[in-house]
Design a protein around this motif. Structure first.
Motif, mmCIF file in Angstrom:
data_model
loop_
_atom_site.group_PDB
_atom_site.id
_atom_site.type_symbol
_atom_site.label_atom_id
_atom_site.label_comp_id
_atom_site.label_asym_id
_atom_site.label_seq_id
_atom_site.Cartn_x
_atom_site.Cartn_y
_atom_site.Cartn_z
ATOM 1 N N LYS A 55 -7.638 13.241 3.087
ATOM 2 C CA LYS A 55 -6.851 13.243 1.707
ATOM 3 C C LYS A 55 -5.863 14.248 2.086
ATOM 4 O O LYS A 55 -5.839 15.134 2.736
ATOM 5 N N VAL A 56 -4.414 13.933 1.521
ATOM 6 C CA VAL A 56 -3.284 14.820 1.693
ATOM 7 C C VAL A 56 -2.885 15.015 0.476
ATOM 8 O O VAL A 56 -2.262 14.066 -0.349
ATOM 9 N N TYR A 57 -2.688 16.309 -0.117
ATOM 10 C CA TYR A 57 -2.301 16.738 -1.213
ATOM 11 C C TYR A 57 -0.767 16.943 -1.213
ATOM 12 O O TYR A 57 -0.553 17.984 -0.246
ATOM 13 N N ASN A 58 0.076 16.281 -1.981
ATOM 14 C CA ASN A 58 1.575 16.695 -1.771
ATOM 15 C C ASN A 58 1.748 17.311 -2.967
ATOM 16 O O ASN A 58 1.830 17.129 -4.080
ATOM 17 N N PHE A 72 -0.640 5.780 4.609
ATOM 18 C CA PHE A 72 -1.118 6.769 3.414
ATOM 19 C C PHE A 72 -0.845 5.861 2.051
ATOM 20 O O PHE A 72 0.253 5.289 1.839
ATOM 21 N N SER A 73 -1.742 5.997 1.269
ATOM 22 C CA SER A 73 -1.674 4.844 0.176
ATOM 23 C C SER A 73 -0.463 5.010 -0.850
ATOM 24 O O SER A 73 -0.071 4.072 -1.370
ATOM 25 N N MET A 74 -0.011 6.119 -0.966
ATOM 26 C CA MET A 74 1.308 6.063 -1.913
ATOM 27 C C MET A 74 2.654 5.819 -1.251
ATOM 28 O O MET A 74 3.516 6.136 -1.683
ATOM 29 N N GLN A 75 2.569 5.489 0.079
ATOM 30 C CA GLN A 75 3.900 5.551 0.988
ATOM 31 C C GLN A 75 4.188 3.971 1.247
ATOM 32 O O GLN A 75 3.520 3.055 0.601
ATOM 33 N N ASP A 76 5.043 3.808 2.181
ATOM 34 C CA ASP A 76 5.738 2.499 2.414
ATOM 35 C C ASP A 76 5.465 1.859 3.527
ATOM 36 O O ASP A 76 6.135 0.444 3.756
ATOM 37 N N THR A 77 4.362 1.904 4.263
ATOM 38 C CA THR A 77 4.008 1.376 5.567
ATOM 39 C C THR A 77 3.554 -0.258 5.209
ATOM 40 O O THR A 77 4.237 -0.887 6.049
ATOM 41 N N TYR A 78 3.052 -0.274 4.405
ATOM 42 C CA TYR A 78 2.533 -1.758 4.225
ATOM 43 C C TYR A 78 3.900 -2.503 3.586
ATOM 44 O O TYR A 78 3.763 -3.702 4.038
ATOM 45 N N PHE A 79 4.711 -2.272 2.872
ATOM 46 C CA PHE A 79 5.769 -2.748 2.527
ATOM 47 C C PHE A 79 6.543 -3.157 3.547
ATOM 48 O O PHE A 79 7.205 -4.270 3.759
ATOM 49 N N HIS A 80 6.839 -2.223 4.520
ATOM 50 C CA HIS A 80 7.657 -2.687 6.008
ATOM 51 C C HIS A 80 7.125 -3.597 6.761
ATOM 52 O O HIS A 80 7.604 -4.337 7.658
ATOM 53 N N PHE A 81 5.631 -3.355 6.931
ATOM 54 C CA PHE A 81 4.923 -4.149 7.710
ATOM 55 C C PHE A 81 5.118 -5.689 7.402
ATOM 56 O O PHE A 81 5.451 -6.852 8.081
ATOM 57 N N SER A 82 5.325 -6.086 5.880
ATOM 58 C CA SER A 82 5.426 -7.396 5.436
ATOM 59 C C SER A 82 6.787 -7.577 5.783
ATOM 60 O O SER A 82 7.112 -8.755 5.670
ATOM 61 N N ARG A 83 7.940 -6.700 5.640
ATOM 62 C CA ARG A 83 9.278 -7.001 6.061
ATOM 63 C C ARG A 83 9.420 -7.803 7.341
ATOM 64 O O ARG A 83 9.937 -8.496 7.518
ATOM 65 N N ILE A 84 8.556 -6.859 8.335
ATOM 66 C CA ILE A 84 8.443 -7.339 9.676
ATOM 67 C C ILE A 84 8.133 -8.746 9.774
ATOM 68 O O ILE A 84 8.802 -9.398 10.506
ATOM 69 N N THR A 85 7.088 -9.312 9.437
ATOM 70 C CA THR A 85 6.566 -10.253 9.273
ATOM 71 C C THR A 85 7.301 -11.602 8.551
ATOM 72 O O THR A 85 7.270 -12.748 8.929
ATOM 73 N N ARG A 136 2.823 15.313 -6.265
ATOM 74 C CA ARG A 136 1.643 15.699 -7.206
ATOM 75 C C ARG A 136 0.730 14.517 -6.771
ATOM 76 O O ARG A 136 0.446 14.046 -8.028
ATOM 77 N N ASN A 137 0.247 14.014 -5.985
ATOM 78 C CA ASN A 137 -0.762 13.040 -5.831
ATOM 79 C C ASN A 137 -1.576 13.032 -4.505
ATOM 80 O O ASN A 137 -1.117 13.892 -3.840
ATOM 81 N N ASP A 138 -2.625 12.475 -4.591
ATOM 82 C CA ASP A 138 -3.306 12.414 -3.251
ATOM 83 C C ASP A 138 -3.149 11.324 -2.760
ATOM 84 O O ASP A 138 -3.437 10.214 -3.244
ATOM 85 N N ASP A 139 -3.008 11.246 -1.346
ATOM 86 C CA ASP A 139 -2.777 10.073 -0.427
ATOM 87 C C ASP A 139 -3.920 9.680 0.292
ATOM 88 O O ASP A 139 -4.386 10.699 1.043
ATOM 89 N N ILE A 140 -4.520 8.543 0.179
ATOM 90 C CA ILE A 140 -5.904 8.382 1.030
ATOM 91 C C ILE A 140 -5.254 7.791 2.412
ATOM 92 O O ILE A 140 -4.527 6.684 2.527
ATOM 93 N N ARG A 141 -5.841 8.227 3.366
ATOM 94 C CA ARG A 141 -5.357 7.900 4.801
ATOM 95 C C ARG A 141 -6.194 6.665 5.248
ATOM 96 O O ARG A 141 -7.284 6.724 5.073
ATOM 97 N N THR A 142 -5.629 5.745 5.361
ATOM 98 C CA THR A 142 -6.226 4.491 5.915
ATOM 99 C C THR A 142 -5.500 4.039 7.485
ATOM 100 O O THR A 142 -4.523 4.566 7.857
ATOM 101 N N VAL A 143 -6.175 3.208 7.965
ATOM 102 C CA VAL A 143 -5.652 2.720 9.335
ATOM 103 C C VAL A 143 -5.455 1.200 9.101
ATOM 104 O O VAL A 143 -6.448 0.339 9.014
ATOM 105 N N ILE A 144 -4.279 0.678 9.473
ATOM 106 C CA ILE A 144 -3.995 -0.752 9.552
ATOM 107 C C ILE A 144 -4.220 -1.330 10.829
ATOM 108 O O ILE A 144 -3.539 -0.745 12.008
ATOM 109 N N GLN A 145 -5.148 -2.549 10.973
ATOM 110 C CA GLN A 145 -5.070 -3.130 12.376
ATOM 111 C C GLN A 145 -4.596 -4.421 12.181
ATOM 112 O O GLN A 145 -4.183 -4.694 10.972
ATOM 113 N N ASP A 146 -4.418 -5.062 13.220
ATOM 114 C CA ASP A 146 -3.982 -6.447 13.338
ATOM 115 C C ASP A 146 -4.853 -7.273 12.352
ATOM 116 O O ASP A 146 -3.975 -8.241 11.666
#
Length: 551
Positions: A387-390, A34-47, A394-404
């Motif tokens: 879209k997830v309204y929080n 979700f665009s406003m969250q931390d998944t990208y950050f932790h993926f980069s931490r792992i690499t 108070r924001n809209d998170d866009i749902r995306t899918v991370i692939q290799d």
């Protein structure tokens, strides 16, 4: 024999539960972000952990700015995620397997911890399931992608059990608290701070009622000292950088509690994007009140503390006025729900137990499918929303899918300014646009990089000058020009500045652990070996190293 059989049955149940827990994530081909969250950050931490044992910086990740992210965000307990990616050859599958692995470990540690406290396999089974399947933990793992906090929650039950043993039970088991706090420290610093405050509160409440007061105080002191020794490998390098450099640290802007409307809505609908304790833990409060006669005095204190913390996450507490206090470091009030989940799951599990075997088994047969079903429905509801309204953020998170296939672009583009020099925040142009400036004029040199080094080639420089790079500068940085060591300094942009000669130059930038950092790592390792290895084994090792020591 019956007890042993029960334990093996419970182990099988825990393994099955871990599979059901992760089923929603495994049913998707990629990892939901979700665009406003931390998944990208932790993926980069792992690499970035590919060279973490030999270098504190990985130049191939985080926009190639040389962020020393692993020196400031604890990484040891997340390192297995990197190993899973290497084994599978896939970041997506490595991440998913790690999430399953840490879920199973959470179930097992939860089971062990509560069995340590209550000596009941049935209470342990109920707690491990309720705690692991709790909505807030699922929020961290499936919505926020907050790997650090989610993994830290794995070790919260150890901390609870360790504190319980010191304050109420057998104080000789003080090592449980030390190991629990150490594992949390090597995972998530904010969780360490919250747990420390919670332990301090329990200490103040319980100390007037202690028996063997001196022994218990000694046990708490020993647990604290052992935690410090085991944690030196992270604490010392962290402080070495923080105390000598003016670094930007992530912080909250203001604290804001839940409105009653948003809290009730998120609880009743069991929304994972609501950062709440979830429907089941909320219902568990009332179920615990009904079964309160089964709670001993320490259990009742834990329950009351859980309820008070839950209430404190609302606007009943003047959080806006507390934003000017050190409490701002927690960044978000709803972080307290990690502790609320721990305390309420424990008290519910104790109150849910029954002396009658048939009643106990029937309750478990009913309970386990309910919490698993609530979890699966909540995750699928989250994943199936574009879209997830929080209501909280108070924001809209866009749902995306991370692939290799997204990982290279992710490492190239994700710019991280956490723990960069303060000047970087005020002068983002050089870092964000990856600029090289020679005496104030932008140039485009050839450069190539590996995980541990970055090489910059300058051709036909007319006069000696100062080169400003987009590379962050930390203690332990090594710079050479044409294979000759040289020094660097901090530029006005908060990055590395190097004085270069005229003509052709090949500049190499790398980073290494300082002697102090290496010494701290060695001290923690020796402490661990002394604690874990039998005394006879330690004496045998010393004798091999120094034969005369046995004389």
């Amino acid at each position: 024999m019956v007890k042993q059989l029960s334990k093996y049955n419970h182990l099988l149940i825990l393994i099955i539960l871990s599979i059901f827990y992760m089923m929603p994530m495994f049913l998707y081909s990629g990892v939901i972000h979700f665009s406003m969250q931390d998944t990208y950050f932790h993926f980069s931490r792992i690499t970035s952990m590919s060279n973490v044992w030999t270098s504190p910086v990985n130049y191939a990740s985080y926009h190639h700015n040389g962020s020393m992210i692993n020196q400031f965000y604890p990484w040891l307990t997340i390192y297995p995620a990197y190993l899973f990616t290497k084994i599978t050859g896939s970041m997506v599958w490595g991440y998913k397997l790690y999430c399953w692995f840490i879920t199973l470990v959470t179930l097992l540690i939860s089971y062990y911890s509560i069995f340590k406290m209550k000596k009941s396999t049935n209470i342990a089974l109920v707690f491990s399931a309720v705690y692991t399947f709790a909505a807030y933990r699922a929020t961290d793992l499936f919505y926020r992608g907050s790997l650090g906090e989610a993994v830290a929650m794995t070790f919260f039950p150890l901390v609870l059990a360790g504190a319980y043993e010191i304050f109420v039970g057998d104080e000789k088991n003080w090592r449980v608290l030390a190991f629990g706090m150490t594992l949390v420290l090597y995972t998530h610093l904010l969780s360490v701070a919250m747990l420390s405050v919670l332990i301090a509160i329990f200490l103040i409440i319980s100390i007037p009622f202690w028996d063997k007061r001196l022994q218990r105080l000694k046990a708490l002191t020993k647990a604290t000292f052992l935690t410090l020794l085991l944690s030196l490998a992270f604490i010392v390098p962290f402080l070495e950088q923080m105390l000598q450099l003016d670094l930007y640290t992530p912080r909250g802007v203001s604290l804001e509690g839940f409105t009653y409307r948003s809290l009730l809505s998120n609880l009743l609908w069991n929304r994972l994007n609501g950062f709440s304790i979830g429907l089941f833990i909320f219902i568990a409060i009332f179920m615990t009140i009904i079964g309160r006669k089964k709670l001993k005095k320490p259990d009742m204190v834990i329950f009351i503390m859980g309820v008070l913390l839950f209430v404190s996450t609302t606007r009943l507490l003047p959080w806006d006025k507390l934003s000017a206090t050190p409490l701002l470091t927690i960044q978000f009030v709803w972080r307290l729900n990690a502790l609320v989940t721990l305390l309420l799951a424990y008290s519910f599990s104790v109150s849910f137990d029954s002396k009658k075997v048939v009643v106990r088994i029937n309750r478990q047969i009913l309970l386990l499918p309910i919490i698993a079903l609530l979890h699966i429905i909540a995750v699928f509801n989250l994943y199936n929303s574009e879209k997830v309204y929080n209501l909280v953020a108070r924001n809209d998170d866009i749902r995306t899918v991370i692939q290799d296939s997204d990982m290279t672009a992710l490492d190239n583009s994700l710019n991280n300014i956490d723990y960069a020099n303060q000047r970087v925040v005020e002068n983002m142009d050089v870092v964000a646009n990856y600029k090289f400036l020679l005496d104030g004029k932008e140039i485009t040199p050839q450069f190539n990089l590996t995980d541990s080094t970055i090489r910059i080639e300058l051709k036909d420089i007319k006069n000696p000058g100062n080169l400003i790079t987009p590379i962050y500068r930390y203690i332990g940085q090594n710079v050479s020009i044409n294979d000759k060591e040289t020094t660097s300094k901090l530029s006005d942009s908060g990055t590395t500045e190097i004085q270069v000669p005229k003509g052709d130059s090949e500049i190499t930038i790398s980073s290494s652990y300082t002697r102090l950092a290496i010494s701290a790592r060695l001290a923690s390792l020796i402490t661990l070996l002394v604690i874990v290895l039998p005394k006879k084994r330690i004496k045998a090792i010393i004798k091999k190293v120094n034969p005369r020591s046995g004389e």
